[in-house]
Motif scaffolding. Structure first.
Motif, PDB file in Angstrom:
ATOM      1  N   TYR A 309       0.822  -1.196   0.000  1.00 52.45           N
ATOM      2  CA  TYR A 309       0.000   0.000   0.000  1.00 52.45           C
ATOM      3  C   TYR A 309       0.867   1.262   0.000  1.00 52.45           C
ATOM      4  CZ  TYR A 309      -3.393   3.457   1.269  1.00 52.45           C
ATOM      5  OH  TYR A 309      -4.163   4.569   1.267  1.00 52.45           O
ATOM      6  N   LEU A 310       1.942   1.241   0.790  1.00 48.92           N
ATOM      7  CA  LEU A 310       2.821   2.413   0.842  1.00 48.92           C
ATOM      8  C   LEU A 310       3.450   2.685  -0.518  1.00 48.92           C
ATOM      9  CD1 LEU A 310       4.947   2.478   4.114  1.00 48.92           C
ATOM     10  CD2 LEU A 310       3.253   4.099   3.331  1.00 48.92           C
ATOM     11  N   ILE A 311       3.783   1.604  -1.229  1.00 50.07           N
ATOM     12  CA  ILE A 311       4.370   1.791  -2.560  1.00 50.07           C
ATOM     13  C   ILE A 311       3.363   2.487  -3.473  1.00 50.07           C
ATOM     14  CG2 ILE A 311       5.184   0.588  -4.613  1.00 50.07           C
ATOM     15  CD1 ILE A 311       6.456  -1.462  -2.818  1.00 50.07           C
ATOM     16  N   ILE A 317       1.922  10.243  -4.259  1.00 52.96           N
ATOM     17  CA  ILE A 317       2.508  11.430  -3.634  1.00 52.96           C
ATOM     18  C   ILE A 317       4.011  11.297  -3.741  1.00 52.96           C
ATOM     19  CG2 ILE A 317       2.664  12.800  -1.537  1.00 52.96           C
ATOM     20  CD1 ILE A 317       0.100  11.424  -0.613  1.00 52.96           C
ATOM     21  N   LYS A 318       4.591  11.975  -4.700  1.00 58.08           N
ATOM     22  CA  LYS A 318       6.011  11.734  -4.969  1.00 58.08           C
ATOM     23  C   LYS A 318       6.933  12.612  -4.129  1.00 58.08           C
ATOM     24  CE  LYS A 318       6.619   9.656  -9.410  1.00 58.08           C
ATOM     25  NZ  LYS A 318       5.514   9.004  -9.898  1.00 58.08           N
TER      26      LYS A 318
ATOM     27  N   PRO B  46      11.031   5.849  -3.830  1.00 59.31           N
ATOM     28  CA  PRO B  46      10.015   6.618  -3.100  1.00 59.31           C
ATOM     29  C   PRO B  46      10.637   7.800  -2.370  1.00 59.31           C
ATOM     30  CG  PRO B  46      10.586   4.684  -1.861  1.00 59.31           C
ATOM     31  CD  PRO B  46      11.380   4.613  -3.129  1.00 59.31           C
ATOM     32  N   ASN B  47       9.786   8.688  -1.877  1.00 61.08           N
ATOM     33  CA  ASN B  47      10.300   9.800  -1.068  1.00 61.08           C
ATOM     34  C   ASN B  47      10.841   9.257   0.249  1.00 61.08           C
ATOM     35  OD1 ASN B  47       8.208   9.807   1.036  1.00 61.08           O
ATOM     36  ND2 ASN B  47       6.846  10.390  -0.630  1.00 61.08           N
ATOM     37  N   GLY B  53       9.237   4.210   6.144  1.00 62.53           N
ATOM     38  CA  GLY B  53       8.110   3.342   6.468  1.00 62.53           C
ATOM     39  C   GLY B  53       8.304   1.950   5.900  1.00 62.53           C
ATOM     40  N   LEU B  54       8.714   1.871   4.652  1.00 62.29           N
ATOM     41  CA  LEU B  54       8.909   0.565   4.024  1.00 62.29           C
ATOM     42  C   LEU B  54      10.027  -0.202   4.727  1.00 62.29           C
ATOM     43  CD1 LEU B  54       8.592   1.555   0.271  1.00 62.29           C
ATOM     44  CD2 LEU B  54       7.039   0.117   1.564  1.00 62.29           C
TER      45      LEU B  54
END
Lengths: 323, 375
Positions: A309-311, A317-318, B46-47, B53-54
Motif C-alpha cells: 500500500y505504501l508503494i 505522492i512523490k 520513493p520519497n 516506512g517501508l
C-alpha cells in the motif's frame, strides 16, 4: 557531501545545454561554509551559557543573589532590546530574520529570561507556593517572542514549556523515559494537549496567522496524542476496544487531513501508530486463547500488505514536502 | 557485477547534477526539462518518508517470518545445529527476494531493498557460524567478506561501512596480544591507504556507480586514522604509552592538518572531519590535564567560538577566495522537519516537570550532542 561530487558527474550532455553554461557549471563553484559556521556559533552559545551557569553556581556565596539576578536581567533585557531594534516590523506572515545572529540572540534572551524567573523563585520565592505561575510567565514570554520575532526554535521551546507546565515531558529523547504513563491523569492531559496543539495548527493555517508555524504545532500535537493514547492502551489495558476506537478515530482524522494536504510524513506516522495499536490488539486477543501462530501470520501478512500500500501511495505522492 | 540497471544509475547521476545546476541557476528550466526527458530513470525511488516506512515494515515482516519458521522447525527438531541451517535458508530466501524485487519491481534505495539486504547479510553471517565458532578474528573476517560481496553487488553505503570497520577489527584482533605496539601504526597505514585509494577510485570512470561508497569509506578512513593516533585510544590499549610525544602530536596536529587541507582543496569531508576531531582533541587534553577549571574553560571556548563565527560571517559576507557564508545546497529533509528547533528544545529546554511540592526549574541538562546531523 553535496559539494563533493566527483568530476565525471559534473558533465552534462552537451546536446542539452550550451557550451557556456557547461563551462560555468564545471568551473570553480563557490564553497559554502554556512553549516560549519552555524554549528560553531551554536556550540559557542551552548558552551558559554552552560559555563556561565556553572560559574554562578560555584560562586554563589561570594557573588550574592542580587548581583547574579541583575546580571541575568541585564543580559536578557539587552538581548530583547537588540532583537526589538533589529527586527522587521511585526507581520502575521513569515518574516526573515535580519541577520545571522538575530536568531541566537533572541534565543539567548529567552533562555536567560527563563533563568531569571526561575532564579527569582529559587532565591526569594517571589511566587510563594504558586509554582504554576513561575512557569506560566516564561511561557507567555516565549509564545509572544516566537510570534513577534518569528522564531521556530523559540516556538518549540514554548511548546515544551507548555507541556512542562501541564506536567509532561515532551523533549524528543525523554518523552518515553521521563513520563509516568501509568497515571490516567497524565494520559488525559497528554491527549488534551495534543488536541489543543492541533487546533492551534488549524487556526494558524486557516486564518493565515503565521501559517508556517502549523507544522510545528501539528507535529508536536500528533505525536503527543498518539503516544498518550498508546500508553493508555498498553498500560491499563482495561478497555482495549474503547482505546483502540479512540486511537483509530484520531488516526482517521489525521489521515484525512494529511491526505488532503498530501503530506507523506503525517500519513506515515499515522499509519505506523495505528498499525502498532492494531498488532497489539490482535496479538493480545490470540494470546488470551493461547494461540501464537495466527498472530504471527497476521503481522507478516499485514506488514507485506502495508508495504504494498505504501508503494502505491508513494507513487501518488512523490514529493517529500511535509505539509 | 552491480545488481541495478547501469543506464538508470547513470541517468540518475546526470539528473542529480542537473538539479544542482538548476538550483545554482547555471541552466534554465527548459534545459533542465530537456535533460530529464533525455535521461529517464526506470527505478522505483520513493520519497524519504515512504522509504523509512517501508524499511520498518519490511523488518517487521522479516523478523516475524524468521520467528514463525524458526518456531515451527525448532520445536519439531530440538537441536542447536538446526538453527544455522535455518539461518542459511533465511539468507537464501532474502537474497532471492532482493534480486527479484530489484529486477522485476526496479526497487532502488526504496527501504524494502535496504532492509532485505541487511537482514539477509545478518542471516548469512549467522549461518556461517561453522567457520568462526566464537573466534573473534574469524567473525570479523566473515562479516568483512559478506559485506564486501554485498557492497560489490548492491553498492550500499551501510554495507561498505560495515566492510571497512570489520576489516579494521579483523586486523586489530589478529595483532592484539603479540604485536600490540605496531597496532596504531598499522591502522594508520591502512587508513591512509584506504583514503588515497578511495580518492583515486572516486575519479575512476568505470567505478562511477560506487562513488557513494568511496565517499563514505574515505570519511571512515579519516576517522580511523585519527582514532588510531589519538592519545586516549592508545592509552586504553597500553597503560604505558611508548613515544607519548608522537601520539600527543598526532592527537593535536591531525585535526589542524585536516582543516588546512580541507580549506585548501575545498574538500568538505576533510574540513568537517577536522572540526569534529578538534573537539575530540580538546576532550582528550582535558581528560589527562585539567588546564582550566571546567566553567572557565567552557566560557573561554564559548567566547572564542562565538567571536570566531561572528568574524567569519562578517568576513565572508561577500565571497572571498571562493568561500561564502550563503547556504548553497538545496534544502534537505532536515530543514523541512525543523530539526534545529527540536535540537534547541532538547539541549536548552531541559524543563523538568514541576512535580507536586518541590521546585525544579530548568537547569538544562545540556547533554544531547546536537551538533552532528549535518553530513
Amino acid at each position: 557531501m553535496n559539494q563533493n561530487t566527483p568530476a565525471h558527474q559534473e558533465e552534462l550532455p552537451p546536446s542539452a545545454i550550451t557550451e557556456a553554461q557547461m563551462k560555468a557549471f564545471s568551473g570553480q563553484r563557490l564553497f559554502s561554509l554556512h553549516w560549519e559556521i552555524k554549528v560553531l556559533l551554536y556550540l559557542g552559545v551552548l558552551l558559554l551559557s552552560t559555563g556561565l551557569g556553572i560559574l554562578v553556581y560555584e560562586n554563589i556565596d561570594t557573588i550574592g543573589h542580587q548581583a547574579v539576578l541583575a546580571f541575568i536581567a541585564i543580559l536578557s533585557a539587552g538581548s530583547f532590546f537588540y532583537c526589538y531594534k533589529q527586527s522587521a516590523p511585526f507581520s502575521w506572515n513569515k518574516v526573515e530574520s535580519p541577520n545571522p545572529f538575530f536568531d541566537y540572540i533572541l534565543l539567548l534572551g529567552c533562555l536567560t529570561f527563563i533563568s531569571f524567573i526561575g532564579y527569582l523563585q529559587f532565591a526569594y520565592t517571589v511566587f510563594g507556593t504558586k509554582y504554576g505561575l513561575a512557569t506560566a510567565i516564561p511561557l507567555v514570554v516565549l509564545f509572544f517572542s516566537a510570534y513577534y520575532f518569528d522564531h521556530l526554535g523559540v516556538l518549540s521551546l514554548a511548546i515544551t514549556n507548555l507541556a512542562a507546565w501541564l506536567g509532561i515531558t515532551v523533549t524528543p529523547m525523554r518523552i518515553l523515559s521521563d513520563n509516568d504513563f501509568s497515571s490516567y491523569r497524565l494520559i488525559a492531559t497528554g491527549m488534551g494537549l495534543g488536541i489543543f496543539l492541533l487546533v492551534l495548527a488549524l487556526i494558524s493555517q486557516k486564518k493565515n496567522l503565521k501559517a508556517h508555524f502549523a507544522f510545528t504545532y501539528r507535529n508536536f500535537g500528533a505525536h503527543i496524542f498518539f503516544i498518550s493514547c498508546l500508553a493508555a492502551f498498553f498500560i491499563g489495558y482495561n478497555l482495549p476496544l474503547t482505546w483502540f476506537l479512540v486511537l483509530s478515530a484520531f488516526a482517521a482524522y489525521m489521515w484525512i487531513t494529511a491526505y488532503k494536504e498530501k503530506s507523506f510524513y503525517f500519513l506515515l506516522i499515522t499509519l505506523l501508530y495505528e498499525y502498532l495499536g492494531l498488532c497489539t490488539i490482535v496479538i493480545r486477543a490470540f494470546a488470551e486463547i493461547n494461540e501464537i501462530y495466527p498472530s504471527i501470520m497476521f503481522v507478516i501478512v499485514s506488514a507485506i500488505f502495508l508495504c504494498y500500500y505504501l508503494i502505491q501511495l508513494s507513487k501518488k505522492i512523490k514529493h517529500d514536502r511535509v505539509q | 557485477m552491480i545488481a541495478y540497471n547501469k543506464q538508470s544509475l547513470d541517468s540518475l547521476s546526470i539528473q542529480e547534477t542537473a538539479r544542482k545546476a538548476l538550483f545554482d541557476k547555471y541552466i534554465d528550466q527548459a534545459a533542465y526539462d530537456r535533460i530529464i526527458a533525455a535521461h529517464p530513470v526506470s527505478f522505483y525511488m520513493p520519497n524519504i518518508f515512504a522509504r523509512v516506512g517501508l524499511y520498518i515494515l519490511t523488518w517487521v515482516a522479516v523478523l516475524f517470518a524468521w520467528g514463525l519458521v524458526g518456531l515451527l522447525l525448532f520445536t519439531s527438531i530440538n537441536e542447536e545445529e538446526i538453527l544455522y541451517g535455518i539461518a542459511f535458508l533465511f539468507a537464501i530466501a532474502g537474497f532471492f527476494m532482493l534480486e527479484l524485487f530489484i529486477r522485476e519491481k526496479k526497487l532502488f534505495r526504496a527501504g524494502i531493498d535496504d532492509a532485505l539486504l541487511l537482514s539477509s547479510c545478518v542471516a548469512l553471517t549467522g549461518a556461517l557460524h561453522f567457520i568462526y565458532r566464537e573466534n573473534g578474528v574469524m567473525i570479523a573476517a566473515t562479516v568483512c567478506i559478506v559485506s564486501l560481496l554485498s557492497t560489490a553487488r548492491y553498492a550500499d553505503r551501510l554495507m561498505a561501512s560495515i566492510c571497512y570497520i570489520s576489516f579494521l577489527a579483523a586486523v586489530f584482533l589478529a595483532m592484539m596480544p603479540e604485536a600490540m605496539a605496531a597496532i596504531p601504526f598499522t591502522l594508520m597505514g591502512i587508513s591512509l591507504a584506504g583514503y588515497f585509494a578511495c580518492r583515486k577510485m572516486l575519479k575512476s570512470f568505470s567505478l562511477r556507480h560506487y562513488s557513494n561508497i568511496f565517499t563514505i569509506v574515505s570519511i571512515l578512513s579519516l576517522c580511523s586514522f585519527y582514532v588510531a593516533g589519538n592519545f586516549y585510544a592508545v592509552k586504553t590499549l597500553a597503560p604505558v604509552v611508548p613515544l607519548p610525544g608522537l601520539f600527543w602530536a598526532l592527537t593535536l596536529v591531525t585535526p589542524l592538518v585536516f582543516i588546512y587541507l580541507g580549506l585548501r582543496k575545498k574538500d568538505v569531508i576533510l574540513l568537517r572531519s577536522g572540526l569534529i576531531y578538534i573537539a575530540a582533541a580538546v576532550l582528550t587534553v582535558r581528560y589527562f590535564h585539567s588546564v582550566l577549571p571546567l566553567a572557565s574553560a567552557m566560557i573561554v571556548a564559548g567566547l572564542v567560538l562565538v567571536a570566531l563565527s561572528w568574524w567569519l560571517i562578517r568576513y565572508l559576507k561577500t565571497p572571498k577566495n571562493g568561500f561564502t557564508y550563503e547556504p548553497l545546497a538545496y534544502p534537505s529533509a532536515t530543514d523541512k522537519l525543523n530539526i534545529s528547533g527540536l535540537i534547541i528544545s532538547q539541549t536548552f529546554g531541559g524543563t523538568h516537570q514541576p512535580s507536586g511540592g518541590d521546585v525544579q526549574f530548568g537547569g538544562g541538562s545540556g547533554g544531547g550532542g546536537g551538533a552532528s546531523g549535518d553530513y
